[in-house]
Design a protein around this motif. Structure first.
Motif, PDB file in Angstrom:
ATOM      1  N   THR A   1      -3.475   8.535   6.707  1.00  0.00           N
ATOM      2  CA  THR A   1      -4.760   7.842   6.641  1.00  0.00           C
ATOM      3  C   THR A   1      -5.477   7.958   7.978  1.00  0.00           C
ATOM      4  OG1 THR A   1      -3.789   5.725   7.328  1.00  0.00           O
ATOM      5  CG2 THR A   1      -3.904   6.175   4.956  1.00  0.00           C
ATOM      6  N   LYS A   2      -6.773   7.740   7.934  1.00  0.00           N
ATOM      7  CA  LYS A   2      -7.590   7.785   9.140  1.00  0.00           C
ATOM      8  C   LYS A   2      -8.533   6.589   9.137  1.00  0.00           C
ATOM      9  CE  LYS A   2     -10.734  10.783  11.765  1.00  0.00           C
ATOM     10  NZ  LYS A   2     -11.470  12.083  11.782  1.00  0.00           N
ATOM     11  N   GLU A   3      -8.532   5.853  10.236  1.00  0.00           N
ATOM     12  CA  GLU A   3      -9.394   4.682  10.402  1.00  0.00           C
ATOM     13  C   GLU A   3      -9.129   3.629   9.326  1.00  0.00           C
ATOM     14  OE1 GLU A   3     -13.391   6.121  10.664  1.00  0.00           O
ATOM     15  OE2 GLU A   3     -13.067   7.072  12.608  1.00  0.00           O
ATOM     16  N   ILE A   4      -7.858   3.508   8.933  1.00  0.00           N
ATOM     17  CA  ILE A   4      -7.400   2.461   8.027  1.00  0.00           C
ATOM     18  C   ILE A   4      -6.286   1.689   8.745  1.00  0.00           C
ATOM     19  CG2 ILE A   4      -6.263   1.948   5.838  1.00  0.00           C
ATOM     20  CD1 ILE A   4      -7.590   4.410   4.654  1.00  0.00           C
ATOM     21  N   ASN A   5      -6.357   0.385   8.699  1.00  0.00           N
ATOM     22  CA  ASN A   5      -5.397  -0.459   9.415  1.00  0.00           C
ATOM     23  C   ASN A   5      -4.155  -0.682   8.555  1.00  0.00           C
ATOM     24  OD1 ASN A   5      -7.148  -1.446  11.833  1.00  0.00           O
ATOM     25  ND2 ASN A   5      -8.440  -1.765  10.034  1.00  0.00           N
ATOM     26  N   ILE A   6      -3.043  -0.086   8.944  1.00  0.00           N
ATOM     27  CA  ILE A   6      -1.783  -0.205   8.205  1.00  0.00           C
ATOM     28  C   ILE A   6      -0.837  -1.121   8.971  1.00  0.00           C
ATOM     29  CG2 ILE A   6       0.156   1.016   7.177  1.00  0.00           C
ATOM     30  CD1 ILE A   6      -2.497   1.803   5.935  1.00  0.00           C
ATOM     31  N   VAL A   7      -0.315  -2.134   8.270  1.00  0.00           N
ATOM     32  CA  VAL A   7       0.542  -3.134   8.892  1.00  0.00           C
ATOM     33  C   VAL A   7       1.846  -3.232   8.112  1.00  0.00           C
ATOM     34  CG1 VAL A   7       0.763  -5.588   9.490  1.00  0.00           C
ATOM     35  CG2 VAL A   7      -1.471  -4.453   9.654  1.00  0.00           C
ATOM     36  N   GLN A   8       2.961  -3.316   8.816  1.00  0.00           N
ATOM     37  CA  GLN A   8       4.236  -3.563   8.153  1.00  0.00           C
ATOM     38  C   GLN A   8       4.436  -5.072   8.023  1.00  0.00           C
ATOM     39  OE1 GLN A   8       7.759  -2.188  10.126  1.00  0.00           O
ATOM     40  NE2 GLN A   8       9.054  -2.478   8.330  1.00  0.00           N
TER      41      GLN A   8
ATOM     42  N   CYS B   1       0.806  -1.233   0.000  1.00  0.00           N
ATOM     43  CA  CYS B   1       0.000   0.000   0.000  1.00  0.00           C
ATOM     44  C   CYS B   1       0.830   1.270   0.000  1.00  0.00           C
ATOM     45  CB  CYS B   1      -0.945   0.003   1.185  1.00  0.00           C
ATOM     46  SG  CYS B   1      -0.134   0.166   2.799  1.00  0.00           S
ATOM     47  N   ASN B   2       2.139   1.179   0.206  1.00  0.00           N
ATOM     48  CA  ASN B   2       2.998   2.357   0.316  1.00  0.00           C
ATOM     49  C   ASN B   2       2.398   3.342   1.317  1.00  0.00           C
ATOM     50  OD1 ASN B   2       4.435   5.065  -0.994  1.00  0.00           O
ATOM     51  ND2 ASN B   2       5.687   3.212  -1.089  1.00  0.00           N
ATOM     52  N   VAL B   3       2.120   4.581   0.931  1.00  0.00           N
ATOM     53  CA  VAL B   3       1.638   5.579   1.901  1.00  0.00           C
ATOM     54  C   VAL B   3       0.116   5.627   1.996  1.00  0.00           C
ATOM     55  CG1 VAL B   3       3.706   7.006   1.701  1.00  0.00           C
ATOM     56  CG2 VAL B   3       1.741   7.457   0.207  1.00  0.00           C
ATOM     57  N   GLY B   4      -0.574   4.727   1.306  1.00  0.00           N
ATOM     58  CA  GLY B   4      -2.028   4.652   1.436  1.00  0.00           C
ATOM     59  C   GLY B   4      -2.816   5.457   0.417  1.00  0.00           C
ATOM     60  N   ASN B   5      -2.178   5.870  -0.676  1.00  0.00           N
ATOM     61  CA  ASN B   5      -2.900   6.650  -1.691  1.00  0.00           C
ATOM     62  C   ASN B   5      -4.170   5.949  -2.169  1.00  0.00           C
ATOM     63  OD1 ASN B   5      -0.883   8.664  -1.747  1.00  0.00           O
ATOM     64  ND2 ASN B   5       0.250   7.639  -3.373  1.00  0.00           N
ATOM     65  N   GLN B   6      -4.019   4.685  -2.550  1.00  0.00           N
ATOM     66  CA  GLN B   6      -5.164   3.960  -3.110  1.00  0.00           C
ATOM     67  C   GLN B   6      -6.218   3.666  -2.040  1.00  0.00           C
ATOM     68  OE1 GLN B   6      -5.433   3.688  -6.234  1.00  0.00           O
ATOM     69  NE2 GLN B   6      -3.340   3.919  -6.983  1.00  0.00           N
TER      70      GLN B   6
ATOM     71  N   TYR C   1       9.387   3.166   6.567  1.00  0.00           N
ATOM     72  CA  TYR C   1       9.171   4.612   6.463  1.00  0.00           C
ATOM     73  C   TYR C   1       7.868   4.910   5.737  1.00  0.00           C
ATOM     74  CZ  TYR C   1      12.059   3.112   2.497  1.00  0.00           C
ATOM     75  OH  TYR C   1      12.602   2.408   1.459  1.00  0.00           O
ATOM     76  N   ALA C   2       7.473   4.072   4.784  1.00  0.00           N
ATOM     77  CA  ALA C   2       6.178   4.256   4.123  1.00  0.00           C
ATOM     78  C   ALA C   2       5.038   3.940   5.084  1.00  0.00           C
ATOM     79  CB  ALA C   2       6.091   3.375   2.881  1.00  0.00           C
ATOM     80  N   VAL C   3       5.233   2.928   5.928  1.00  0.00           N
ATOM     81  CA  VAL C   3       4.213   2.584   6.920  1.00  0.00           C
ATOM     82  C   VAL C   3       3.978   3.748   7.876  1.00  0.00           C
ATOM     83  CG1 VAL C   3       3.725   1.109   8.921  1.00  0.00           C
ATOM     84  CG2 VAL C   3       4.574   0.100   6.799  1.00  0.00           C
ATOM     85  N   GLU C   4       5.064   4.339   8.379  1.00  0.00           N
ATOM     86  CA  GLU C   4       4.927   5.462   9.300  1.00  0.00           C
ATOM     87  C   GLU C   4       4.227   6.648   8.631  1.00  0.00           C
ATOM     88  OE1 GLU C   4       5.603   5.480  12.592  1.00  0.00           O
ATOM     89  OE2 GLU C   4       5.837   3.342  12.192  1.00  0.00           O
ATOM     90  N   LYS C   5       4.563   6.896   7.381  1.00  0.00           N
ATOM     91  CA  LYS C   5       3.922   7.988   6.651  1.00  0.00           C
ATOM     92  C   LYS C   5       2.451   7.678   6.383  1.00  0.00           C
ATOM     93  CE  LYS C   5       4.938  11.239   2.924  1.00  0.00           C
ATOM     94  NZ  LYS C   5       5.888  11.575   1.828  1.00  0.00           N
ATOM     95  N   ALA C   6       2.165   6.421   6.043  1.00  0.00           N
ATOM     96  CA  ALA C   6       0.779   6.019   5.791  1.00  0.00           C
ATOM     97  C   ALA C   6      -0.085   6.201   7.031  1.00  0.00           C
ATOM     98  CB  ALA C   6       0.733   4.568   5.327  1.00  0.00           C
ATOM     99  N   LYS C   7       0.480   5.909   8.195  1.00  0.00           N
ATOM    100  CA  LYS C   7      -0.291   6.064   9.429  1.00  0.00           C
ATOM    101  C   LYS C   7      -0.629   7.528   9.705  1.00  0.00           C
ATOM    102  CE  LYS C   7       1.283   1.835  11.710  1.00  0.00           C
ATOM    103  NZ  LYS C   7       2.057   1.235  12.825  1.00  0.00           N
ATOM    104  N   ARG C   8       0.221   8.433   9.215  1.00  0.00           N
ATOM    105  CA  ARG C   8      -0.063   9.865   9.376  1.00  0.00           C
ATOM    106  C   ARG C   8      -1.064  10.371   8.340  1.00  0.00           C
ATOM    107  NH1 ARG C   8       5.644  10.008   9.725  1.00  0.00           N
ATOM    108  NH2 ARG C   8       5.785  11.040   7.683  1.00  0.00           N
TER     109      ARG C   8
ATOM    110  N   LYS D   1     -13.916  -0.826   5.659  1.00  0.00           N
ATOM    111  CA  LYS D   1     -13.151  -1.908   6.296  1.00  0.00           C
ATOM    112  C   LYS D   1     -11.846  -2.111   5.524  1.00  0.00           C
ATOM    113  CE  LYS D   1     -17.567  -4.065   7.415  1.00  0.00           C
ATOM    114  NZ  LYS D   1     -18.433  -5.256   7.149  1.00  0.00           N
ATOM    115  N   LEU D   2     -10.923  -1.177   5.708  1.00  0.00           N
ATOM    116  CA  LEU D   2      -9.730  -1.126   4.882  1.00  0.00           C
ATOM    117  C   LEU D   2      -8.461  -1.478   5.664  1.00  0.00           C
ATOM    118  CD1 LEU D   2     -10.557   2.148   2.920  1.00  0.00           C
ATOM    119  CD2 LEU D   2     -10.510  -0.177   1.976  1.00  0.00           C
ATOM    120  N   TYR D   3      -7.620  -2.287   5.027  1.00  0.00           N
ATOM    121  CA  TYR D   3      -6.328  -2.677   5.579  1.00  0.00           C
ATOM    122  C   TYR D   3      -5.263  -2.491   4.505  1.00  0.00           C
ATOM    123  CZ  TYR D   3      -8.915  -5.221   9.256  1.00  0.00           C
ATOM    124  OH  TYR D   3      -9.744  -5.569  10.294  1.00  0.00           O
ATOM    125  N   GLY D   4      -4.068  -2.130   4.940  1.00  0.00           N
ATOM    126  CA  GLY D   4      -2.955  -2.028   4.020  1.00  0.00           C
ATOM    127  C   GLY D   4      -1.725  -2.711   4.595  1.00  0.00           C
ATOM    128  N   LEU D   5      -1.002  -3.437   3.757  1.00  0.00           N
ATOM    129  CA  LEU D   5       0.258  -4.053   4.157  1.00  0.00           C
ATOM    130  C   LEU D   5       1.373  -3.465   3.314  1.00  0.00           C
ATOM    131  CD1 LEU D   5       1.304  -7.417   5.280  1.00  0.00           C
ATOM    132  CD2 LEU D   5       2.273  -6.739   3.082  1.00  0.00           C
TER     133      LEU D   5
END
Length: 210
Positions: free
Chosen positions: A95-102, A61-66, A86-93, A77-81
């Motif tokens: 996105t909102k209410e999206i589950n980001i996992v490294q 998902c990189n930074v969560g654009n999609q 560094y992309a995970v940390e940026k994605a968490k900033r 009900k969105l999840y990203g791996l």
């Protein structure tokens, strides 16, 4: 599992990619309009109408654009791996209410059939043909119903030079690769999107387990 492509993306090249490819949903739609004549939001609506309640995973998902674009059109009900920390940390900033996992696409940290819809967008093209079956198996394993993709298309599987780097990008018919590997998949929709300024083509496909 560790590959040289993983090491490449976890290094400076991957960080630079992340830095230059961060968009709001509106900005990403504009990029797609200029490139294909279709916004990404419109592509998604055309392929995924009626699936907005699906538990959905983006692999790579990189930074969560999609993911943000999907959220804008009603997915919740969105999840990203993502592999790159560094992309995970940026994605968490971003996105909102999206589950980001490294984690690694070669070993998805989810149980069998946990998601209704599993997808990639410009990720399978960066996996070596020697290894791609592993990611396809994992995507198939964690999906209970749908596999969706948007990838660089060619009638034949071939390597292309990516920003002066060899062994880092391929194009092919990824929908067909899934169909050949998993006989219980069927095509729901498959469409080619030609680039407006070059001869390149991308393919969006939605596959369903019978």
């Amino acid at each position: 599992m560790k590959t040289k492509q993983m090491e490449f993306w976890q290094g400076e090249f991957g960080a630079e990619y992340t830095a230059r490819n961060t968009y709001s949903p509106q900005e990403l739609d504009q990029v797609y309009l200029e490139q294909f004549g279709y916004s990404r939001s419109d592509m998604n609506r055309e392929f995924l109408k009626g699936l907005e309640d699906s538990r959905t995973l983006e692999v790579g998902c990189n930074v969560g654009n999609q993911l943000n674009v999907l959220q804008e059109i009603g997915f919740q009900k969105l999840y990203g791996l993502e592999l790159q920390w560094y992309a995970v940390e940026k994605a968490k900033r971003l996105t909102k209410e999206i589950n980001i996992v490294q984690g690694s696409a070669f070993d998805l940290p989810f149980k069998d059939g946990y998601f209704d819809l599993v997808y990639t967008s410009g990720v399978l093209i960066h996996i070596s043909p020697n290894d791609i079956h592993v990611i396809m198996d994992e995507m198939y394993r964690v999906s209970s119903k749908y596999i969706w993709g948007f990838e660089y298309y060619s009638d034949r599987y071939e390597e292309i030079v990516y920003r002066e780097n060899n062994d880092k990008m391929w194009k092919g018919n990824f929908a067909q690769l899934f169909l050949e590997r998993f006989p219980d998949l069927k095509v729901v929709k498959d469409q080619k999107f030609p680039y407006q300024k070059t001869s390149n083509v991308d393919q969006m496909f939605l596959l369903e387990k019978k």
